[in-house]
Enzyme design. Structure first.
Site, PDB file in Angstrom:
ATOM      1  N   VAL A 206       0.702  -1.165  -0.114  1.00  0.00           N
ATOM      2  CA  VAL A 206       0.005   0.118   0.050  1.00  0.00           C
ATOM      3  C   VAL A 206       0.869   1.247  -0.050  1.00  0.00           C
ATOM      4  O   VAL A 206       1.696   1.338   0.775  1.00  0.00           O
ATOM      5  CB  VAL A 206      -1.103   0.186   1.309  1.00  0.00           C
ATOM      6  CG1 VAL A 206      -1.885   1.129   1.026  1.00  0.00           C
ATOM      7  CG2 VAL A 206      -1.478  -1.256   1.298  1.00  0.00           C
ATOM      8  N   SER A 207       0.679   1.912  -1.085  1.00  0.00           N
ATOM      9  CA  SER A 207       1.564   3.211  -1.117  1.00  0.00           C
ATOM     10  C   SER A 207       0.804   4.343  -0.846  1.00  0.00           C
ATOM     11  O   SER A 207      -0.476   4.644  -1.212  1.00  0.00           O
ATOM     12  CB  SER A 207       1.986   3.329  -2.469  1.00  0.00           C
ATOM     13  OG  SER A 207       2.628   4.781  -2.710  1.00  0.00           O
TER      14      SER A 207
END
Ligand code: NAG
Length: 525
Positions: A350-351
């Site tokens: 998850v960025s």
């Protein structure tokens, strides 16, 4: 253990990966038929500085030898939460503004706690977690892989963490007061995206169809309410990487989660200062300890106190009433500081760079399957919402988490009940037996093997591409780096087959010189 997880799961449906964080922490949330009094626990919060050396130390996270600290964006803290049953069990949860916790740090902290408190706090009931900022000083873990780029162990980083954690736990311990805990959760959609969406698509459609999004968007928040003071703290779990600050940043920072924590603590202090001034009752009022024991006439006392004449020409408002001023003075003297932590959970891919990944030379989106630009991974970078200003991106992603947390905090109504309990275990991931479905029906038992890093690992991610010519999704490797690898350690046939189709770049689980490269169970008694 699975039963325990299942029992937490069925009441609160926390995603499985989140639960790992709960394992050593957790309150066993078995619904208890005997409804306890309002405050069923003792709760205590603490917070202490862990900033560490702000110059000349390699930063933890991007494994970039050139990323050396040269100042401070904002300071780092350890925030501790203790929940105890009166005369019963207790748990400690510590959230660090650091890339991750460290076994070595934990061992040292436990040693200090033992010296202070005997067997009250042990490896069984103390859980320490990191927010995964990539902008904190490195060198505080004991395995080679994590301290290659810091050129080994860094005493100052280590000491700052151990001292700060110890002091924050001591503070929380000394703050223990009767209180209650509420839980709430909700979706936060714009603070994280999948940074490897093509890899995600390799999951079977039947599995993907179980989830609404290609990353976990749920925030779960615990709110702590002191019987006397009202709300005194909260922490939440939400998955998004601490990579709003880039791999070239050299200022120490808590990244988006550290920022969110600051925003929420400031928000609360400002709010309660305002309510003190204006006499609004948004924050439940605290009754002074001098008169709280004589419940029946405390109202009378307040009336009496506020009946005193004010100075001529000025109306006796609630603000200037003697009772209020006295109470306010008492209030300020020993009011515990509000502690709010933003904890990391299943942030694997998850960025926070939610605008997507683009080539820095051409400005077009990177190659979807390999995150490359014209075949090169070094040019492909994710963009945060404040692009090109990474401080602004940090603020925005922090603020989005902060806003969601305030929302959950203000509306939390489900009270936690039940006994306090915890489970802690060491699992040797190098020799686990796993049952998997067999092609054509039935199932078979397979075994994991020692850790190893693939060629694709060295490509990094779109949050921080690696150097050289590595590519994400590489299942072939290349002869030059294979030669370099063999100088360090040549994996044997069994190990190669076990990791296939991933080609092994570094056989870390089997590298023991000068000491263990990867986490090893030999060190754990
Ligand atoms: C990515 O790889 C998949 C599977 O090999 C392929 O079907 C797809 O066309 C590729 N997409 C792009 C944009 O290259």
């Amino acid at each position: 253990m699975m039963e325990l997880l299942a029992s937490i799961g069925c009441h609160f449906r926390i995603p499985l990966k989140t639960m790992w964080l709960w394992i050593s922490l957790v309150l066993v949330l078995q619904y208890s038929k005997t409804v306890l009094s309002d405050s069923n626990y003792l709760i205590g919060m603490g917070s202490y500085d862990i900033t560490g050396p702000a110059a000349d130390v390699n930063m933890m996270g991007y494994a970039n030898t050139e990323q050396i600290a040269s100042g401070i964006h904002f300071r780092l803290r350890a925030r501790s939460f203790i929940v105890a049953e009166p005369q019963g069990k207790r748990v400690v949860f510590v959230n660090l503004d650091a890339c991750m916790a460290s076994q070595l740090v934990t061992i040292k902290v436990l040693e200090r706690l033992k010296a202070r408190y005997g067997n009250l706090y042990t490896e069984q009931n103390v859980a320490i977690s990191g927010i995964h900022t990539h902008a904190g000083p490195g060198g505080y873990l004991q395995y080679v892989v994590y301290i290659v780029t810091s050129l080994g162990f860094v005493r100052q980083s280590f000491d700052a963490l151990v001292d700060g954690i110890e002091k924050s736990i001591v503070q929380a311990h000394e703050n223990l007061q009767p209180g209650s805990i509420f839980v709430n959760k909700g979706e936060l959609l714009d603070a994280g995206v999948n940074r490897s969406p093509s890899a995600y698509l390799n999951n079977p459609a039947s599995e993907r169809s179980k989830y609404k999004y290609n990353v976990d968007k749920e925030m779960t928040l615990l709110k702590f309410v002191d019987d006397q003071w009202g709300p005194v703290g909260s922490f939440n779990w939400f998955a998004t990487h601490g990579t709003s600050m880039s791999r070239t940043n050299s200022l120490i920072s808590g990244d988006n989660k550290g920022a969110a924590a600051r925003f929420m603590e400031d928000w609360f202090e400002q709010n309660s200062a305002k309510s003190d001034e204006l006499g609004t009752d948004e924050i439940p009022r605290r009754v002074s300890s001098i008169i709280s024991s004589i419940h029946n006439n405390h109202h009378e006392l307040l009336e009496l106190a506020s009946s005193f004449q004010s100075s001529p020409g000025k109306r006796a408002t609630r603000v200037s009433s003697a009772a209020r001023r006295v109470r306010s003075a008492l209030r300020q003297a020993d009011k515990p500081g509000f502690v709010s932590a933003f904890c990391q959970t299943n942030c694997g891919d998850v960025s926070p760079n939610v605008l997507g990944a683009f080539c820095i030379d051409t400005g077009v989106p990177c190659d979807f399957n390999h995150s490359t630009c014209g075949g090169k991974n070094e040019l492909c970078y994710g963009r945060g919402p404040g692009y090109p200003d990474e401080f602004e991106s940090t603020r925005i992603i922090g603020e989005r988490q902060f806003n969601k947390a305030v929302d959950l905090f203000n509306t939390a109504s489900e009270q936690l009940k039940g006994k306090v309990d915890y489970r802690h275990s060491y699992v040797d991931f190098s020799q686990l037996e796993v049952t998997i479905p067999k092609e054509g029906g039935g199932s078979e038992v397979v075994k994991t093997c020692p850790a190893a890093m693939g060629f694709a690992f060295a490509a990094g991610t779109t949050d921080g591409p690696g150097a050289f010519d590595f590519k994400q999704g590489d299942d072939k490797g290349n002869p030059f780096w294979r030669l370099v690898r063999n100088l360090l350690k040549t994996p044997d046939k069994k190990q190669v087959e076990c990791h296939s189709p991933k080609p092994i770049l570094l056989d870390t689980g089997e590298m023991k010189q000068p000491y263990d490269w990867a986490v090893s169970c030999n060190n754990i008694s």
